[in-house]
Design a protein around this motif. Structure first.
Motif, mmCIF file in Angstrom:
data_model
loop_
_atom_site.group_PDB
_atom_site.id
_atom_site.type_symbol
_atom_site.label_atom_id
_atom_site.label_comp_id
_atom_site.label_asym_id
_atom_site.label_seq_id
_atom_site.Cartn_x
_atom_site.Cartn_y
_atom_site.Cartn_z
ATOM 1 N N MET A 1 0.784 -1.187 0.103
ATOM 2 C CA MET A 1 -0.007 0.030 -0.036
ATOM 3 C C MET A 1 0.921 1.190 0.004
ATOM 4 O O MET A 1 0.931 2.315 -0.931
ATOM 5 C CB MET A 1 -1.089 -0.008 1.209
ATOM 6 C CG MET A 1 -1.924 0.960 1.427
ATOM 7 S SD MET A 1 -3.111 0.948 -0.142
ATOM 8 C CE MET A 1 -4.640 0.731 0.878
ATOM 9 N N ILE A 61 2.077 4.658 -3.862
ATOM 10 C CA ILE A 61 0.911 4.108 -3.206
ATOM 11 C C ILE A 61 0.018 3.386 -3.877
ATOM 12 O O ILE A 61 -0.340 3.896 -5.082
ATOM 13 C CB ILE A 61 0.260 5.541 -2.506
ATOM 14 C CG1 ILE A 61 1.182 6.409 -1.488
ATOM 15 C CG2 ILE A 61 -1.231 5.322 -1.967
ATOM 16 C CD1 ILE A 61 0.796 7.520 -1.291
ATOM 17 N N ARG A 79 -7.103 13.409 -1.359
ATOM 18 C CA ARG A 79 -8.531 13.063 -0.962
ATOM 19 C C ARG A 79 -8.393 11.656 -0.502
ATOM 20 O O ARG A 79 -9.729 11.093 0.180
ATOM 21 C CB ARG A 79 -9.452 13.150 -1.875
ATOM 22 C CG ARG A 79 -9.660 14.811 -2.183
ATOM 23 C CD ARG A 79 -10.601 14.937 -3.352
ATOM 24 N NE ARG A 79 -10.351 16.397 -3.675
ATOM 25 C CZ ARG A 79 -11.511 17.036 -4.633
ATOM 26 N NH1 ARG A 79 -12.189 16.451 -5.619
ATOM 27 N NH2 ARG A 79 -11.466 18.292 -4.878
ATOM 28 N N ASP A 80 -7.316 10.804 -0.861
ATOM 29 C CA ASP A 80 -7.476 9.642 -0.551
ATOM 30 C C ASP A 80 -6.535 9.162 0.784
ATOM 31 O O ASP A 80 -6.514 7.865 0.994
ATOM 32 C CB ASP A 80 -6.976 8.508 -1.689
ATOM 33 C CG ASP A 80 -7.672 8.496 -2.945
ATOM 34 O OD1 ASP A 80 -8.962 8.509 -2.899
ATOM 35 O OD2 ASP A 80 -7.091 8.503 -4.038
ATOM 36 N N ILE A 83 -5.542 12.616 6.919
ATOM 37 C CA ILE A 83 -4.147 13.352 7.761
ATOM 38 C C ILE A 83 -4.631 13.740 9.204
ATOM 39 O O ILE A 83 -5.815 14.723 9.211
ATOM 40 C CB ILE A 83 -3.239 14.341 7.060
ATOM 41 C CG1 ILE A 83 -3.060 13.805 5.542
ATOM 42 C CG2 ILE A 83 -2.207 14.330 7.711
ATOM 43 C CD1 ILE A 83 -2.505 14.624 4.631
ATOM 44 N N SER A 155 -14.107 8.391 4.515
ATOM 45 C CA SER A 155 -13.544 6.886 4.612
ATOM 46 C C SER A 155 -12.283 6.805 3.666
ATOM 47 O O SER A 155 -12.272 5.990 2.611
ATOM 48 C CB SER A 155 -14.591 5.883 4.388
ATOM 49 O OG SER A 155 -15.824 6.563 3.916
ATOM 50 N N PRO A 156 -10.931 7.482 3.791
ATOM 51 C CA PRO A 156 -10.015 7.301 3.062
ATOM 52 C C PRO A 156 -9.208 5.875 3.212
ATOM 53 O O PRO A 156 -9.606 5.391 4.368
ATOM 54 C CB PRO A 156 -9.277 8.370 3.350
ATOM 55 C CG PRO A 156 -9.206 8.576 4.863
ATOM 56 C CD PRO A 156 -11.009 8.288 4.925
ATOM 57 N N PRO A 157 -8.796 5.205 2.134
ATOM 58 C CA PRO A 157 -8.065 4.138 2.337
ATOM 59 C C PRO A 157 -6.872 4.024 3.295
ATOM 60 O O PRO A 157 -6.533 3.049 3.801
ATOM 61 C CB PRO A 157 -7.645 3.618 1.047
ATOM 62 C CG PRO A 157 -8.345 4.452 0.146
ATOM 63 C CD PRO A 157 -8.767 5.593 0.588
ATOM 64 N N ILE A 158 -6.262 5.144 3.429
ATOM 65 C CA ILE A 158 -4.986 5.497 4.011
ATOM 66 C C ILE A 158 -5.210 6.619 5.171
ATOM 67 O O ILE A 158 -5.893 7.544 4.872
ATOM 68 C CB ILE A 158 -3.792 5.854 3.230
ATOM 69 C CG1 ILE A 158 -3.581 4.661 1.997
ATOM 70 C CG2 ILE A 158 -2.389 5.998 3.949
ATOM 71 C CD1 ILE A 158 -2.573 5.186 1.155
ATOM 72 N N SER B 2 -10.855 9.158 -8.085
ATOM 73 C CA SER B 2 -9.721 8.869 -7.424
ATOM 74 C C SER B 2 -8.770 8.477 -8.172
ATOM 75 O O SER B 2 -8.848 7.726 -9.006
ATOM 76 C CB SER B 2 -10.245 7.849 -6.330
ATOM 77 O OG SER B 2 -8.927 7.103 -5.610
ATOM 78 N N LEU B 4 -5.534 7.294 -7.030
ATOM 79 C CA LEU B 4 -4.815 6.062 -6.525
ATOM 80 C C LEU B 4 -5.555 4.807 -6.514
ATOM 81 O O LEU B 4 -4.928 3.781 -6.595
ATOM 82 C CB LEU B 4 -4.527 6.469 -4.944
ATOM 83 C CG LEU B 4 -3.492 7.574 -4.836
ATOM 84 C CD1 LEU B 4 -3.109 7.847 -3.285
ATOM 85 C CD2 LEU B 4 -2.065 7.292 -5.414
ATOM 86 N N PHE B 5 -6.870 4.893 -6.121
ATOM 87 C CA PHE B 5 -7.693 3.779 -5.894
ATOM 88 C C PHE B 5 -8.833 3.965 -6.954
ATOM 89 O O PHE B 5 -9.706 4.546 -6.628
ATOM 90 C CB PHE B 5 -8.308 3.958 -4.532
ATOM 91 C CG PHE B 5 -7.013 3.707 -3.675
ATOM 92 C CD1 PHE B 5 -6.537 2.713 -3.121
ATOM 93 C CD2 PHE B 5 -6.707 4.777 -3.078
ATOM 94 C CE1 PHE B 5 -5.381 2.571 -2.149
ATOM 95 C CE2 PHE B 5 -5.640 4.982 -2.125
ATOM 96 C CZ PHE B 5 -4.998 3.826 -1.719
ATOM 97 N N ARG B 8 -12.434 3.050 -5.900
ATOM 98 C CA ARG B 8 -12.777 3.806 -4.770
ATOM 99 C C ARG B 8 -14.034 4.930 -4.999
ATOM 100 O O ARG B 8 -13.961 5.628 -5.938
ATOM 101 C CB ARG B 8 -11.798 4.460 -4.083
ATOM 102 C CG ARG B 8 -12.118 5.148 -2.784
ATOM 103 C CD ARG B 8 -11.124 5.641 -1.878
ATOM 104 N NE ARG B 8 -11.989 6.510 -0.703
ATOM 105 C CZ ARG B 8 -11.582 7.888 -0.728
ATOM 106 N NH1 ARG B 8 -10.883 8.579 -1.557
ATOM 107 N NH2 ARG B 8 -12.280 8.369 0.269
ATOM 108 N N LEU B 234 -4.765 20.733 2.278
ATOM 109 C CA LEU B 234 -4.283 19.501 3.072
ATOM 110 C C LEU B 234 -5.278 18.446 2.893
ATOM 111 O O LEU B 234 -5.220 17.374 2.807
ATOM 112 C CB LEU B 234 -4.142 19.734 4.364
ATOM 113 C CG LEU B 234 -2.609 20.134 4.730
ATOM 114 C CD1 LEU B 234 -2.610 20.503 6.426
ATOM 115 C CD2 LEU B 234 -1.873 19.142 4.380
ATOM 116 N N VAL B 235 -6.729 18.741 2.862
ATOM 117 C CA VAL B 235 -7.667 17.851 2.737
ATOM 118 C C VAL B 235 -8.263 17.614 1.327
ATOM 119 O O VAL B 235 -9.338 17.111 1.144
ATOM 120 C CB VAL B 235 -8.946 18.048 3.586
ATOM 121 C CG1 VAL B 235 -8.583 18.066 5.230
ATOM 122 C CG2 VAL B 235 -9.574 19.488 3.579
ATOM 123 N N GLY B 236 -7.392 18.380 0.453
ATOM 124 C CA GLY B 236 -7.764 17.787 -0.930
ATOM 125 C C GLY B 236 -8.398 18.994 -1.781
ATOM 126 O O GLY B 236 -8.974 18.442 -2.730
#
Lengths: 225, 328
Positions: A1, A61, A79-80, A83, A155-158, B2, B4-5, B8, B234-236
């Motif tokens: 991951m 990632i 967004r994934d 933090i 609900s982010p995966p990370i 998304s 990365l995923f 998702r 930071l939150v996108g």
């Protein structure tokens, strides 16, 4: 991951924060990142959330090379990744509800969905009754939990946490860690940076240790050797 | 979306698509953002009002200058009969000959209107106006000639055309000489165009300053919300998302500043209106100030809005890029 391959980071001015760091965190894993302050923990987290770019090496990632991500794509990467910061980074001008709703508003979620999800996230951290409060009126532990709710609301995966228990007493710290465990049980990959060794000792999770920018202890890597 | 995923949040993605596919939701979203940023301005009423007042006054000056030009043009257009040609009829002509001259002149295609003033009428008028009434009694004969006043058509009122027409008319048998006073008209026109030019220059300078004022106000507001922008990044949040409220604020400053300046101009016109009619009364004429028409009001507000957008866009595109969430 989360896969680091020979990653180095040198800041302008010559400070070498990370040197040839390699590790791999599997999907659904919960891991700690420890080390003295200045050992490079924050830099490592910044490389994952694209606040910094590596000087050398690759960060992958879910198989995606972050070096290939253009700056205008950065928001979508973030967004994934949820933090959590030591100093919460909540917006004082807005209510707890609005703070937690921020990531959803940014994604353009429908307002009915937003209300449902924010209440769900606040319920999870046990602050449903404080939704209308200003963050300034909450205690340190409660503010930290609002920060956590904001990080998990979409609900982010990370999930990344930078010293999430830094200013809290041991009992509250344990509560916070239980929350992370809970998210982890639901399939989220969690990486927690902390210098609170006593806390980690009581929990049986993998811990990566950094010293002067080098990875000196990675139990999983040792096992494979 | 998304990166990365891939699998998702396909749910939110579908939702987002429908959000952008439907112009209704897009416009509703835009309006919501607009109302929200208006509410943000209301959080600091004094600061917002001061900015609006500065903008309003900066817009009032060019609007006023514009009205000055407009009113002066109106006055000078009242002087169009200054482009009249006065023809003095030879003394030896009989009344009948003069009448045929008048009839002949009326047939000229270059001539719009012909007016005949007999020497008798001219003397009566001169007695009334000049105040030499009694002194004139001592004259044996009327020294004034018959005069034909000719108004050229609009095409022949330009200085050159009028001059040519004058030469043609002077060639008429009955005419002693003609007089065309255009020098002062040329001077007036030159002055008027100078006034217009300087108004344009001043207006350009002031409109630039309006843009800069809005740009600077937005810059300060960006600096003030630095922390907030960092957290949003930071939150996108995309840059577009962060830009929107600041652009709206600039647009609102423009709109409200434009309305403010309109009110200022209207008040000024009302204030000056009575003074102007008093002056006009002294000169025994009537003169009404012309204010801004509805379409000019629309142009004023639209211009202010556009400047608000440009000013805030300049700041937003420059400064929001620089704010990055480095320090955690």
């Amino acid at each position: 991951m989360i896969n680091f391959q020979q990653v180095s980071k040198t800041y302008p001015g010559g400070h070498r924060a990370l040197e040839k760091v390699s590790f791999h965190i599997k999907p659904g894993e919960l891991a700690f990142l420890t080390g003295h302050s200045g050992a490079g923990k924050s830099t490592l987290l910044k490389l994952i959330s694209l606040m910094e770019r590596p000087s050398a090496g690759q960060v992958l990632i879910n198989g995606v090379d972050l070096n290939a991500v253009k700056s205008r794509q950065v928001p979508y990467i973030r967004r994934d990744i949820g933090i959590i910061f030591q100093n919460h980074r909540l917006l004082e001008r807005y209510s707890v509800f609005d703070n937690v709703a921020l990531p959803l508003v940014i994604e353009g979620t429908h307002h009915k969905q937003i209300a449902k999800r924010v209440h769900g996230a606040l319920d999870k951290v046990g602050l449903l009754d404080k939704a209308k409060c200003s963050p300034a009126t909450l205690s340190g532990g409660e503010q930290q939990r609002v920060g956590i709710a904001r990080a998990i609301v979409n609900s982010p995966p990370i999930l990344l946490a930078d010293e999430p228990t830094g200013n809290l007493d041991p009992e509250l710290s344990m509560d916070i860690l239980r929350l992370f465990e809970d998210f982890n049980h639901h399939g989220t990959t969690v990486l927690i940076a902390t210098h609170d060794i006593g806390l980690i000792a009581r929990m049986r999770y993998r811990s990566l240790t950094l010293k002067d920018g080098r990875m000196i202890q990675d139990p999983l890597a040792e096992e494979t050797l | 979306m998304s990166l990365l995923f891939k699998s998702r949040s396909s749910q939110t993605e579908g939702q987002q698509k429908s959000l952008f596919a439907s112009p209704y939701f897009f416009i509703m979203n835009l309006i919501r953002q607009g109302v929200h940023s208006l509410g943000e301005m209301w959080r600091t009423p004094l600061a917002s009002l001061m900015t609006i007042a500065v903008l309003g006054l900066s817009l009032t000056l060019p609007a006023t200058l514009y009205l000055v030009v407009k009113n002066v043009s109106q006055v000078s257009s009242g002087f169009e009969d200054a482009a009249e040609i006065s023809l003095f009829v030879k003394e030896s002509m009989t009344q009948q000959q003069t009448q045929t001259l008048v009839k002949r002149l009326a047939l000229y295609p270059e001539i719009d209107k012909v007016e005949f003033i007999s020497k008798g009428d001219a003397l009566t008028e001169f007695k009334q106006v000049s105040g030499f009434g009694q002194a004139l009694e001592y004259l044996d004969a009327n020294p004034l000639p018959d005069v034909v006043i000719v108004t050229p058509t609009i095409r022949h009122r330009q200085p050159n055309a009028a001059e040519q027409l004058l030469k043609k008319l002077e060639a008429e048998r009955e005419v002693d000489f003609g007089k065309l006073d255009i020098a002062w008209l040329e001077r007036l026109n030159a002055l008027l165009s100078l006034l217009k030019e300087s108004v344009i220059t001043i207006a350009l300078l002031l409109l630039t300053s309006v843009t800069l004022i809005i740009g600077n106000t937005i810059r300060l507001s960006i600096m003030d919300k630095k922390e907030e922008i960092q957290v949003m990044k930071l939150v996108g949040a995309t840059n577009t998302f962060i830009h929107a409220p600041f652009l709206w604020t600039g647009v609102w400053y423009g709109i409200i500043g434009g309305l403010f300046s309109f009110i200022c101009v209207a008040l000024m016109m009302w204030w000056l209106g009575s003074a102007v009619s008093e002056v006009a009364g002294v000169y025994e004429t009537s003169f009404d100030l012309i204010g801004l028409t509805m379409s000019e009001f629309g142009v004023l507000v639209a211009l202010a809005t556009a400047l608000g957008f440009v000013g805030s866009y300049l700041s937003v595109s420059r400064y929001i890029k620089e704010i990055e969430p480095d320090k955690v």
